[in-house]
Motif scaffolding. Sequence first.
Motif, mmCIF file in Angstrom:
data_model
loop_
_atom_site.group_PDB
_atom_site.id
_atom_site.type_symbol
_atom_site.label_atom_id
_atom_site.label_comp_id
_atom_site.label_asym_id
_atom_site.label_seq_id
_atom_site.Cartn_x
_atom_site.Cartn_y
_atom_site.Cartn_z
ATOM 1 N N LYS A 199 10.601 12.868 -8.024
ATOM 2 C CA LYS A 199 10.199 13.359 -6.763
ATOM 3 C C LYS A 199 8.791 12.987 -6.561
ATOM 4 C CE LYS A 199 13.416 17.343 -6.666
ATOM 5 N NZ LYS A 199 14.046 18.298 -5.886
ATOM 6 N N ILE A 200 8.725 12.348 -5.290
ATOM 7 C CA ILE A 200 7.548 11.511 -4.952
ATOM 8 C C ILE A 200 6.920 11.986 -3.712
ATOM 9 C CG2 ILE A 200 8.102 9.598 -6.369
ATOM 10 C CD1 ILE A 200 8.722 8.786 -3.185
ATOM 11 N N GLN A 201 5.676 11.605 -3.591
ATOM 12 C CA GLN A 201 5.113 11.770 -2.052
ATOM 13 C C GLN A 201 5.166 10.261 -1.710
ATOM 14 O OE1 GLN A 201 1.491 13.883 -2.501
ATOM 15 N NE2 GLN A 201 2.421 16.049 -2.295
ATOM 16 N N GLN A 202 5.518 9.811 -0.615
ATOM 17 C CA GLN A 202 5.566 8.511 -0.152
ATOM 18 C C GLN A 202 4.295 8.179 0.937
ATOM 19 O OE1 GLN A 202 7.730 5.852 -0.829
ATOM 20 N NE2 GLN A 202 5.793 4.855 0.113
ATOM 21 N N VAL A 203 3.247 7.171 0.323
ATOM 22 C CA VAL A 203 2.177 7.079 0.956
ATOM 23 C C VAL A 203 2.730 6.156 1.995
ATOM 24 C CG1 VAL A 203 0.039 5.724 0.960
ATOM 25 C CG2 VAL A 203 0.628 7.124 -1.059
ATOM 26 N N GLY B 279 0.761 -1.056 0.035
ATOM 27 C CA GLY B 279 -0.017 -0.105 0.228
ATOM 28 C C GLY B 279 0.662 1.224 0.058
ATOM 29 N N HIS B 280 2.199 1.191 0.010
ATOM 30 C CA HIS B 280 2.893 2.338 0.256
ATOM 31 C C HIS B 280 3.572 2.921 -1.180
ATOM 32 C CE1 HIS B 280 4.234 0.740 4.436
ATOM 33 N NE2 HIS B 280 3.059 1.456 4.456
ATOM 34 N N THR B 281 2.516 2.878 -2.097
ATOM 35 C CA THR B 281 2.672 3.741 -3.376
ATOM 36 C C THR B 281 3.371 5.032 -3.338
ATOM 37 O OG1 THR B 281 0.448 4.555 -3.058
ATOM 38 C CG2 THR B 281 0.692 2.608 -4.404
ATOM 39 N N GLN B 282 3.808 5.501 -4.495
ATOM 40 C CA GLN B 282 4.791 6.789 -4.227
ATOM 41 C C GLN B 282 4.018 7.471 -5.548
ATOM 42 O OE1 GLN B 282 8.577 5.144 -5.462
ATOM 43 N NE2 GLN B 282 9.044 5.046 -2.958
ATOM 44 N N LYS B 283 3.550 8.656 -5.024
ATOM 45 C CA LYS B 283 2.731 9.513 -6.156
ATOM 46 C C LYS B 283 3.901 10.405 -6.694
ATOM 47 C CE LYS B 283 -0.514 13.280 -6.508
ATOM 48 N NZ LYS B 283 -1.445 14.433 -5.812
ATOM 49 N N VAL B 284 3.978 10.310 -7.904
ATOM 50 C CA VAL B 284 5.008 11.230 -8.854
ATOM 51 C C VAL B 284 4.712 12.476 -8.875
ATOM 52 C CG1 VAL B 284 6.119 11.351 -10.905
ATOM 53 C CG2 VAL B 284 5.775 9.101 -9.900
ATOM 54 N N ILE B 285 5.749 13.654 -8.313
ATOM 55 C CA ILE B 285 5.509 14.887 -8.427
ATOM 56 C C ILE B 285 6.349 15.452 -9.410
ATOM 57 C CG2 ILE B 285 5.675 17.111 -6.894
ATOM 58 C CD1 ILE B 285 3.873 15.029 -5.830
ATOM 59 N N GLU B 286 7.543 15.084 -9.817
ATOM 60 C CA GLU B 286 8.153 15.529 -10.567
ATOM 61 C C GLU B 286 9.049 14.384 -11.321
ATOM 62 O OE1 GLU B 286 9.527 19.666 -10.075
ATOM 63 O OE2 GLU B 286 11.773 18.880 -10.651
ATOM 64 N N ILE B 287 9.716 14.402 -12.631
ATOM 65 C CA ILE B 287 10.662 13.635 -13.037
ATOM 66 C C ILE B 287 11.795 14.290 -13.653
ATOM 67 C CG2 ILE B 287 10.756 11.423 -14.792
ATOM 68 C CD1 ILE B 287 8.037 10.912 -14.621
ATOM 69 N N ARG B 288 12.982 13.716 -13.351
ATOM 70 C CA ARG B 288 14.090 14.631 -13.874
ATOM 71 C C ARG B 288 15.045 13.533 -14.608
ATOM 72 N NH1 ARG B 288 15.382 20.078 -12.055
ATOM 73 N NH2 ARG B 288 13.730 21.005 -11.195
ATOM 74 N N LEU B 289 15.750 14.144 -15.626
ATOM 75 C CA LEU B 289 16.939 13.327 -16.392
ATOM 76 C C LEU B 289 18.046 13.865 -16.164
ATOM 77 C CD1 LEU B 289 16.985 10.667 -18.117
ATOM 78 C CD2 LEU B 289 16.622 12.219 -19.935
ATOM 79 N N ASP B 290 19.107 13.236 -15.875
ATOM 80 C CA ASP B 290 20.566 13.816 -15.721
ATOM 81 C C ASP B 290 21.036 13.983 -17.048
ATOM 82 O OD1 ASP B 290 21.371 11.295 -16.541
ATOM 83 O OD2 ASP B 290 23.286 11.471 -15.364
#
Lengths: 134, 134
Positions: free
Chosen positions: B87-91, B67-78
């Motif tokens: 960048k996530i919000q950790q449930v 149940g500990h999903t990770q909501k994605v806030i932002e995705i970066r590439l190097d």
Amino acid sequence: MSTLWLNKVKWDEHGLVPVIAQEAGSNDVLMFAWMNRDALAKTVELGEAVYWSRSRKKLWHKGEESGHTQKVIEIRLDCDEDVVLLKIQQVGDIACHTGRHSCFFQKFEGTRVGGEWLAVEPVLKDPETIYKLD
Amino acid sequence: MSTLWLNKVKWDEHGLVPVIAQEAGSNDVLMFAWMNRDALAKTVELGEAVYWSRSRKKLWHKGEESGHTQKVIEIRLDCDEDVVLLKIQQVGDIACHTGRHSCFFQKFEGTRVGGEWLAVEPVLKDPETIYKLD
């Protein structure tokens, strides 16, 4: 003299471990690189980040050319013991060879069927002035 | 319909890219995993982290069991386009299978010739209650 702590790290089939460099204080992720056993030992010894350059196939004391060394504040190992997290102070505030603070300057915008990567962070210093190419 | 953005990523010889999951807000680095092309596409589609499990050799929708999903806030590439930063919000505030906030709970103490890794972060929830093993 015990270097058993180096044996706890699960080195991959190339003898390497992925390393995340995170800025102490801001917690910004600045870069990602690799270390072999010697690199991690040297990092601890010097208190500065020493990576393994996969392209040049040699130890790479970060900042050796640019002066942008990384002072190590803390070293962490993950639950599976196969990833290292370095907390560092970034000399010159620039970790990226493009002259940016962080290597992660390209941001995804869009959707699965129509996305793009946009450079969203400023270049702080012209790379040509960072690396004194004669 | 364009998925050209997926082609910009430099997938390794196994078709994978390393992924760092960082908590939005605190900027804590929570975990490290891998994605293949499908995993990254699904992550964008769902807005939740989907990794490639190298051990199980299948897509792994993080939190599917716990149940500990990770909501994605932002995705970066190097800069080299071969590492992804999520960048996530950790449930549930727990990213690690040990029941800790972050997978990076082992801290190096000592010197090159006498170092050790110490678990320095608390277990927030008993792993046995996270994964309902019948």
